[in-house]
Structures are given as structure tokens and as C-alpha cells.
Design an enzyme around this catalytic site. Sequence first.
Site, PDB file in Angstrom:
ATOM      1  N   TRP A 183       0.849  -1.201   0.000  1.00 37.28           N
ATOM      2  CA  TRP A 183       0.000   0.000   0.000  1.00 37.28           C
ATOM      3  C   TRP A 183       0.878   1.243   0.000  1.00 37.28           C
ATOM      4  O   TRP A 183       2.070   1.126   0.271  1.00 37.28           O
ATOM      5  CB  TRP A 183      -0.922   0.008   1.236  1.00 37.28           C
ATOM      6  CG  TRP A 183      -2.200   0.760   0.990  1.00 37.28           C
ATOM      7  CD1 TRP A 183      -2.545   1.980   1.500  1.00 37.28           C
ATOM      8  CD2 TRP A 183      -3.282   0.342   0.150  1.00 37.28           C
ATOM      9  NE1 TRP A 183      -3.773   2.344   1.020  1.00 37.28           N
ATOM     10  CE2 TRP A 183      -4.243   1.364   0.194  1.00 37.28           C
ATOM     11  CE3 TRP A 183      -3.524  -0.782  -0.648  1.00 37.28           C
ATOM     12  CZ2 TRP A 183      -5.444   1.301  -0.530  1.00 37.28           C
ATOM     13  CZ3 TRP A 183      -4.710  -0.855  -1.366  1.00 37.28           C
ATOM     14  CH2 TRP A 183      -5.654   0.179  -1.302  1.00 37.28           C
ATOM     15  N   ASP A 219       0.176  11.047   0.071  1.00 34.82           N
ATOM     16  CA  ASP A 219      -0.870  12.062   0.167  1.00 34.82           C
ATOM     17  C   ASP A 219      -2.227  11.424   0.464  1.00 34.82           C
ATOM     18  O   ASP A 219      -2.355  10.198   0.515  1.00 34.82           O
ATOM     19  CB  ASP A 219      -0.938  12.875  -1.135  1.00 34.82           C
ATOM     20  CG  ASP A 219      -1.460  12.047  -2.298  1.00 34.82           C
ATOM     21  OD1 ASP A 219      -1.181  10.820  -2.345  1.00 34.82           O
ATOM     22  OD2 ASP A 219      -2.163  12.595  -3.162  1.00 34.82           O
ATOM     23  N   GLU A 234      -3.380   8.716  -1.664  1.00 38.08           N
ATOM     24  CA  GLU A 234      -2.589   7.478  -1.530  1.00 38.08           C
ATOM     25  C   GLU A 234      -1.729   7.173  -2.745  1.00 38.08           C
ATOM     26  O   GLU A 234      -1.491   6.013  -3.068  1.00 38.08           O
ATOM     27  CB  GLU A 234      -3.517   6.277  -1.244  1.00 38.08           C
ATOM     28  CG  GLU A 234      -4.623   6.596  -0.275  1.00 38.08           C
ATOM     29  CD  GLU A 234      -5.316   5.367   0.278  1.00 38.08           C
ATOM     30  OE1 GLU A 234      -6.202   4.853  -0.389  1.00 38.08           O
ATOM     31  OE2 GLU A 234      -4.935   4.929   1.386  1.00 38.08           O
ATOM     32  N   GLU A 235      -1.281   8.205  -3.439  1.00 42.62           N
ATOM     33  CA  GLU A 235      -0.533   7.969  -4.674  1.00 42.62           C
ATOM     34  C   GLU A 235       0.846   8.604  -4.692  1.00 42.62           C
ATOM     35  O   GLU A 235       1.764   8.070  -5.297  1.00 42.62           O
ATOM     36  CB  GLU A 235      -1.341   8.536  -5.866  1.00 42.62           C
ATOM     37  CG  GLU A 235      -2.643   7.801  -6.093  1.00 42.62           C
ATOM     38  CD  GLU A 235      -3.574   8.528  -7.053  1.00 42.62           C
ATOM     39  OE1 GLU A 235      -4.533   7.901  -7.503  1.00 42.62           O
ATOM     40  OE2 GLU A 235      -3.336   9.715  -7.352  1.00 42.62           O
ATOM     41  N   GLU A 253     -18.662   7.175  -4.562  1.00 35.55           N
ATOM     42  CA  GLU A 253     -17.426   7.956  -4.481  1.00 35.55           C
ATOM     43  C   GLU A 253     -17.348   8.954  -5.638  1.00 35.55           C
ATOM     44  O   GLU A 253     -17.017  10.123  -5.472  1.00 35.55           O
ATOM     45  CB  GLU A 253     -16.227   7.000  -4.537  1.00 35.55           C
ATOM     46  CG  GLU A 253     -14.881   7.701  -4.491  1.00 35.55           C
ATOM     47  CD  GLU A 253     -13.735   6.702  -4.587  1.00 35.55           C
ATOM     48  OE1 GLU A 253     -13.544   6.106  -5.672  1.00 35.55           O
ATOM     49  OE2 GLU A 253     -13.033   6.501  -3.573  1.00 35.55           O
TER      50      GLU A 253
END
Length: 589
Positions: free
Chosen positions: A151, A207, A210-211, A433
Site C-alpha cells: 500500500w 498524500d 494514496e498515490e 465515491e
Amino acid sequence: MIAKSFLGTATAALALVLGLGQAEPINRLRGRADLEDFIAAQSDISIAGVLANIGADGSKAPGVPPGVVVASPSRSDPDYWYTWTRDAALTYKALVERFIAGDSSLQRKIDEYVSAQAQLQQLDNPSGAARGAGLGEPKFLVDLTQFTGSWGRPQRDGPPLRATALILYANWLIQNGQRDKAAQQVWPVISLDLAYTVRFWNSTGYDLWEEVNGSSFFTIAASHRALVEGAALAAELGQTCDGCASNAPRVLCFAQSFWVGSYIDSNINVNDGRTGLDANSLLSSLHTFDPEANCTDATFQPCSARALSNHKAVVDSFRAEYAINRGIPQGRAPAIGRYNEDVYYNGNPWYLTTLAAAEQLYSAVYQWDRIGSITVNQLSLPFFRDLVPSVSTGTYASGSSTYNSLVNAVRTYADDFIAKVQQYTPSNGALAEQYDRNTGAPLSARDLTWSYAAFLTAIERRNGTVPPTWGEGSANTVPSVCTGTPSCNSRITFNVRVTTVPGEDIYVVGGLTQLGNWSPSNGVALSASRYTANDPLWYVEVNIPAETAFEYKYIKVRGNTVSWESDPNRRYTTSQGCSSSGTVNDVWR
Ligand SMILES: *[C@@H]1O[C@H](CO)[C@@H](O)[C@H](O)[C@H]1NC(C)=O
Ligand SMILES: *[C@@H]1O[C@H](CO)[C@@H](O)[C@H](O)[C@H]1NC(C)=O
Ligand SMILES: *[C@@H]1O[C@H](CO)[C@@H](O)[C@H](O)[C@H]1NC(C)=O
Ligand SMILES: *[C@@H]1O[C@H](CO)[C@@H](O)[C@H](O)[C@H]1NC(C)=O
């Protein structure tokens, strides 16, 4: 829905023909009534939507422990059946604010969140040790165990966001005669998160999307706020918050480096090949909104010239991006996504980012009304000109016609973002989302908790419900020189009992720079100042990075002769707190 969007486009076109910056008034009134109905119904659906995703009694969170927020009930394409520290903290921040505003039914859920988070903090995980670096772990399984798959980790916004949600609650407890509960149940969780923030604000991490592994504006903004209010809470409770007050101005100083002249570059200290225009920055202004603040540029308050200029830049970056935004003129709201270069599900608008564009503006309106005036300067002028083309720079007092037309235009513009969400929300009110860039159909995770929470906070600001101050007014002075955080050390005392004769010296050497990397000539000399015949003590204190495992040995040096202790190497792990201390008591072997 089709008829409505056709009407919207026709209205906009008519407005352009008539040379108006805004929609034609009669249609607006009709649209308004429709919007009010949507808002009332969707407010109820949204609080129910949030609660449905929280254990143990949430209808869409079966088997989930009390106080645990599931990101979405979606278990595949995408699998969001996890609890994220960030999403949960933002959700609970909204719930605590709602509780403070009068919804006392939420207290049990808040207490359950405190307990669940206290439990999560005790887990070693792939980001690091329990109570230390591990607090930066972004997500956990919903049964409160660690997630060990690969992750984007660590994510350093989780601890300060959780601290903020809990500080709001602790302050309420103190004001309502429950100081002991605040000190004994809530402060221990907050305190670990603040220690994490002090230690890691100046380190890169992933961030909120998540990237990107770099420095994220959202993380830094959240860190600043948490340290400021955390220091105040510690003082109130008679507790210590090491480094909170001293690091807050440093974090604020660093936050200024994200400002690139007309907008916020959301990710720096990384070569991400992006413009940096990102809803990250809109969300930051919502999170650090202080209802008692002025329109401070340094803290990027919603009504600040910087945040308004950034709002325009971010919003405009989506105008040409999505097919569903085609034909929407300046001054009318387009659908908002995360950032232009987004490729997740092909890159689409999101409900929570479109709502963020509205919430910033409602918060700004609240601030102008409280301050009693609105200032238009060179930086904010282009933002205002999109709404009221004739406006020029100046300060306009509340009650003046310019003030009224500006504030009404901003509020109408904010409503237009809500109307966008209305347009793409299915009739049952379910908020996913994302919504499709070409068709507007809901996409990706269904019933996203954060989407519902974002609706609630946007509408609360619209309704004039605001959170308590976090003390922005005493924390908005930027130091003239920025400094990073000093490295986080633990002070270790090495005590070794070893009988020596005059001319012999004792050194400690080991596998760390601070211990000479096993080179006897770079070892650290111990002192014999407390040596006695009965207690042959040699000792020294060494600063060693916190939460670090290392091996070492003592050596006896006489002239050029070095004698080593026998094997095996000794081992030690420093504790996790900055400025913590530790002692080893060894006997020469
Ligand atoms: C905002 O106010 C409206 C009208 O009073 C109400 O129906 C709605 O529930 C409120 N929404 C929120 C989120 O406070
Ligand atoms: C640490 O802080 C300094 C001073 O603000 C800044 O120049 C540097 O980019 C920061 N680095 C990280 C990784 O936060
Ligand atoms: C993130 O970037 C930093 C350098 O800025 C690097 O030291 C670190 O290893 C990177 N983390 C990951 C998980 O790639
Ligand atoms: C806002 O500005 C006014 C006037 O300069 C000042 O008196 C007040 O203290 C400021 N408030 C905050 C919260 O900074």
C-alpha cells in the site's frame, strides 16, 4: 434529470445573451425551491448514510466492532471494506461537530470511536511500531487487525486528523464538567497522535489520495491545526505536549512553500509531473476553517485571497476536463474531481470534492458576515470578477450594495455546486465515491462514508452551523526563517561495570553512526568519574535516533591495544518518543 440539465444550459445561455454574469432570476427562484427540498431530504439521507457504515449497529456494517468506520460497504471493484484512519477521523470530526451543535444521540458512538482508536494505536503494523511510527499506517481491517498487503504508506495525515476530531470532543467534555474523562480516556489517544505529528511532519509520506510520496499540503495543514489546538488542550489539562507549541510555527512556515503565486501546489518535495491543482487544497481550507479567524492568507482561511484565487484555479482546471462540464460558463459550477491528471477509474468527478468547492464558499460567507466586510484585492479579483464582472478592488462594509451583491453571488455560486451534486445524485440519495465524467452516472464505491460526511459539513456551513474556534488567531504568524524539525532522538545512558587499571579506557561501539559504525577509533568514550572500587562504573549518554534497533559492544583500549568483549553482540532498541530516554546496565564480558 435530463430536463433539468437542459434547463440549466438554456438558462446559462440566456444569461450570456443578456450579458448577465449569472442565471436569469425567475428560473433561479424556481431552482432554489427545488434545491431546498433536495438539501432537506439529502441531509437526512446523509446522516443515516454515515451511521449505517459504522459498527456495531450500522445497517451496512454487519459484524463491525463498535466505533469502527467502514469506508464503504463495497467489497469488490473497489474493495473498500477497511477502516481508514483519515476517512474515519474526518467522519468523526463531522459527527463530533454535530454532537456539539446539539445532537446528543451521537455521544455513545463517539465514545466507541475513542475506544476503537485507542485499540488501533496498540498495533504493530507495516508502517512501524505500535504507538510510534505505526500510527502512520493508513488503513486496517474492519476487525481492528493490521492490513499487511502492499500500500502507499505511511500516510501522515491520519494522526493529526484524529487528534483534531478528539480534541473537539475533549474540549466539549471539559466545558461540560467531564474533565477527568477528557484527561483519562481521550487525552492518551490524542497525545500519541500529537507526538507522531511532532516527529514526522517534516518527513515525506503518501498524500490523501494514496498515490504521491512527498509533502502534501493537506497533511501539513492538518498537522498545523492539530499542534496548535493540541498544545492548548495539554495546557488546559496540565499535561505536556512535547514539541507541539514549538513545531506549530515551523509547520506553518513550511505550509507557505506550497503557495506558487496564484494557487496551492498540493504536492511538493516530489517530482510528480502534475500542475499541483488538486482538491487536496480545497479540503485543506475546510479542515483549517476557523469561524473566528480573519481572512488570513497564511493559514489559507476559506475567505482569504489566496484560498479564493486557489478555488478559481482548481475549479477552472476541471472546466475543460469532463464532458459533463461542457458549455458551463465562468461563474457557474462545474463538476469537480480530485486533479486533472487523475486516472483512477479513468479520472472522474467526485461528490466530496464538488461539495468541498461549495463548503469553502459557505465558510467564506460566514467569515465575511462575522467580520462585517469583504475585501477584494488584486489576488482575489479574478475570482470575484467571474461572479460580479463589474467589481473592483476595495473593502466593502456589510450593508453596502457591493457587499450584498458579492456575498449573494458567492452564496449562489456555492449553491450551484450543490445543484451539481443534486443533478448527479440518484433519486434514492445514495452517494457513491465518483460520478462518470461523460454520463454523470454514479461510479466506484457505493455509499462512501466520506461522501455523506462531506454533504453534512457543506450544508451545515450553508445553514450557518460552524465548529468551535481552534485558535487560529494566536497561530497565524509566520516565522521569518523556516526550520525543519530537529531529528528525533532518544538519550541513552550506557552503564557498564568493568574493572580497569589506570591507563585503560572503555568505549562503546556499534552499528550506528552515533556509535562509530563498529570502528574502534570512532567509538564513544565512557567516563570513569563515578568509578569506585566497590562499584566499577563506566558510563556515557548518547543521542540515538528514536525507535531504532542496533547492536553494540564495549571495548577496552590501552594505548594501541583494543580488546573486545566476547560475543554475541549486545542489542538494544530505543523507545519511540522524541527526547525520550533509556538506560542500559551492562556487565563486561
Ligand atoms: C440545514 O437546514 C435545513 C433547513 O432547516 C434542514 O432541513 C437540514 O437538515 C439542515 N442540514 C444540516 C446538515 O444541518
Ligand atoms: C522540512 O522543512 C523545511 C523547512 O520548512 C523544508 O524546507 C523541507 O522541504 C521540509 N521537508 C519535508 C520532507 O517536509
Ligand atoms: C518516499 O520518498 C522518500 C524520499 O523523499 C524515500 O526516502 C522513501 O523511501 C519513499 N517511500 C517509499 C515507500 O517509497
Ligand atoms: C482580526 O483582525 C482584527 C483587526 O485587525 C483584530 O483586532 C483581531 O484580533 C483579528 N482576529 C483574529 C482572530 O485574528
